[in-house]
Design a protein around this motif. Structure first.
Motif, PDB file in Angstrom:
ATOM      1  N   ALA A  56      -0.757  -3.325 -28.958  1.00 56.54           N
ATOM      2  CA  ALA A  56      -1.587  -4.509 -29.182  1.00 56.54           C
ATOM      3  C   ALA A  56      -3.008  -4.051 -29.469  1.00 56.54           C
ATOM      4  N   THR A  57      -3.738  -4.881 -30.207  1.00 53.17           N
ATOM      5  CA  THR A  57      -5.137  -4.616 -30.522  1.00 53.17           C
ATOM      6  C   THR A  57      -5.930  -5.874 -30.229  1.00 53.17           C
ATOM      7  N   THR A  58      -7.101  -5.698 -29.613  1.00 58.34           N
ATOM      8  CA  THR A  58      -7.945  -6.843 -29.285  1.00 58.34           C
ATOM      9  C   THR A  58      -9.399  -6.404 -29.270  1.00 58.34           C
ATOM     10  N   PRO A  59     -10.321  -7.309 -29.608  1.00 55.63           N
ATOM     11  CA  PRO A  59     -11.745  -6.977 -29.480  1.00 55.63           C
ATOM     12  C   PRO A  59     -12.157  -6.912 -28.005  1.00 55.63           C
ATOM     13  N   ALA A  60     -13.183  -6.118 -27.718  1.00 60.68           N
ATOM     14  CA  ALA A  60     -13.692  -6.025 -26.346  1.00 60.68           C
ATOM     15  C   ALA A  60     -14.088  -7.413 -25.860  1.00 60.68           C
ATOM     16  N   GLY A  61     -13.722  -7.727 -24.617  1.00 65.52           N
ATOM     17  CA  GLY A  61     -14.064  -9.003 -24.024  1.00 65.52           C
ATOM     18  C   GLY A  61     -13.085 -10.124 -24.328  1.00 65.52           C
ATOM     19  N   THR A  62     -12.078  -9.866 -25.144  1.00 65.67           N
ATOM     20  CA  THR A  62     -11.085 -10.883 -25.503  1.00 65.67           C
ATOM     21  C   THR A  62      -9.730 -10.486 -24.935  1.00 65.67           C
ATOM     22  N   PRO A  63      -9.094 -11.369 -24.175  1.00 64.44           N
ATOM     23  CA  PRO A  63      -7.794 -10.995 -23.610  1.00 64.44           C
ATOM     24  C   PRO A  63      -6.687 -10.988 -24.662  1.00 64.44           C
ATOM     25  N   VAL A  64      -5.719 -10.134 -24.417  1.00 63.85           N
ATOM     26  CA  VAL A  64      -4.492 -10.114 -25.208  1.00 63.85           C
ATOM     27  C   VAL A  64      -3.350 -10.294 -24.221  1.00 63.85           C
ATOM     28  N   TYR A  65      -2.302 -11.004 -24.638  1.00 59.58           N
ATOM     29  CA  TYR A  65      -1.184 -11.333 -23.752  1.00 59.58           C
ATOM     30  C   TYR A  65       0.060 -10.612 -24.242  1.00 59.58           C
ATOM     31  N   ILE A  66       0.731  -9.922 -23.327  1.00 62.41           N
ATOM     32  CA  ILE A  66       1.867  -9.075 -23.672  1.00 62.41           C
ATOM     33  C   ILE A  66       3.063  -9.444 -22.806  1.00 62.41           C
ATOM     34  N   GLY A  67       4.202  -9.686 -23.440  1.00 62.37           N
ATOM     35  CA  GLY A  67       5.422  -9.998 -22.714  1.00 62.37           C
ATOM     36  C   GLY A  67       5.992  -8.772 -22.023  1.00 62.37           C
ATOM     37  N   VAL A  68       6.391  -8.945 -20.781  1.00 62.45           N
ATOM     38  CA  VAL A  68       6.914  -7.830 -19.986  1.00 62.45           C
ATOM     39  C   VAL A  68       8.379  -8.048 -19.600  1.00 62.45           C
ATOM     40  N   LEU A  69       8.727  -9.261 -19.193  1.00 65.36           N
ATOM     41  CA  LEU A  69      10.074  -9.539 -18.707  1.00 65.36           C
ATOM     42  C   LEU A  69      10.489 -10.929 -19.179  1.00 65.36           C
ATOM     43  N   ALA A  70      11.611 -10.993 -19.864  1.00 67.24           N
ATOM     44  CA  ALA A  70      12.128 -12.269 -20.351  1.00 67.24           C
ATOM     45  C   ALA A  70      13.628 -12.320 -20.097  1.00 67.24           C
ATOM     46  N   ARG A  71      14.200 -13.466 -20.359  1.00 66.69           N
ATOM     47  CA  ARG A  71      15.628 -13.678 -20.142  1.00 66.69           C
ATOM     48  C   ARG A  71      16.458 -12.764 -21.031  1.00 66.69           C
ATOM     49  N   ALA A  72      17.477 -12.205 -20.442  1.00 61.30           N
ATOM     50  CA  ALA A  72      18.460 -11.419 -21.188  1.00 61.30           C
ATOM     51  C   ALA A  72      19.757 -12.224 -21.242  1.00 61.30           C
ATOM     52  N   ALA A  73      20.631 -11.857 -22.137  1.00 62.84           N
ATOM     53  CA  ALA A  73      21.909 -12.569 -22.283  1.00 62.84           C
ATOM     54  C   ALA A  73      22.646 -12.600 -20.948  1.00 62.84           C
ATOM     55  N   GLY A  74      23.064 -13.781 -20.539  1.00 63.15           N
ATOM     56  CA  GLY A  74      23.838 -13.931 -19.311  1.00 63.15           C
ATOM     57  C   GLY A  74      23.010 -13.956 -18.040  1.00 63.15           C
ATOM     58  N   GLU A  75      21.706 -13.774 -18.144  1.00 64.48           N
ATOM     59  CA  GLU A  75      20.839 -13.770 -16.962  1.00 64.48           C
ATOM     60  C   GLU A  75      20.546 -15.210 -16.557  1.00 64.48           C
TER      61      GLU A  75
END
Length: 177
Positions: A56-75
């Protein structure tokens, strides 16, 4: 006439006595049951986790949001988030774990476009059976290249609890404003 029966005194050596081991036979059985209970409590199924690297790339002082854990098949679990530990290298950054309700994404600067609700992850419930996802908000005030190698999620699912590493390796380039 009936003669009275003579009185006899019991000989101590002829009495039936309970053996000592019979009195304590329940202890090993209880220990086995306790061991099974502890194993069950600390051995939930692994959470779904994507490997690889997300950039990810973002300017200083600006937040960036990154997905870490999401639903998997059958979960189809709901977990209560107890703690999220993030190890960041390469610079100082504010990293906050959030729950995105109703969607999932890899990287965005505007999670409101995807999420019906954003909330602090710690103390909240993540519904993996729904379209909820665990995301990180990363914000640095100075240019840097941030590396997040490990996201450790401590959680509870029913009677079970665990701490597991989740998510990919994350590289965030923070540019000058």
């Amino acid at each position: 006439m009936v003669d009275a029966l003579p009185e006899h005194t019991a000989d101590e050596s002829l009495q039936v006595q309970r053996s000592r081991w019979a009195r304590w036979a329940w202890v090993p059985a209880l220990a086995v049951l306790a061991g099974i209970g502890i194993w069950y409590a600390v051995s939930p199924a692994p959470l779904p986790s994507a490997g690889g690297t997300v950039t990810a790339t973002t300017p200083a002082g600006t937040p960036v949001y990154i997905g870490v854990l999401a639903r998997a098949a059958g979960e189809n679990r709901s977990i209560r988030v107890r703690d999220v530990t993030v190890v960041t290298e390469g610079g100082d950054a504010d990293v906050t774990a959030l729950i995105c309700r109703g969607s999932t994404f890899a990287v965005t600067a505007a999670p409101e476009a995807f999420c019906t609700d954003l909330s602090e992850a710690v103390g909240d419930t993540l519904h993996l059976g729904a379209a909820d996802s665990l995301i990180l908000s990363v914000q640095a005030d100075e240019p840097a290249t941030l590396i997040i190698e490990a996201v450790e999620l401590s959680y509870r699912h029913g009677l079970q609890w665990d701490t597991q590493r989740v998510g990919p390796t994350i590289e965030v380039s923070v540019l000058e404003r």
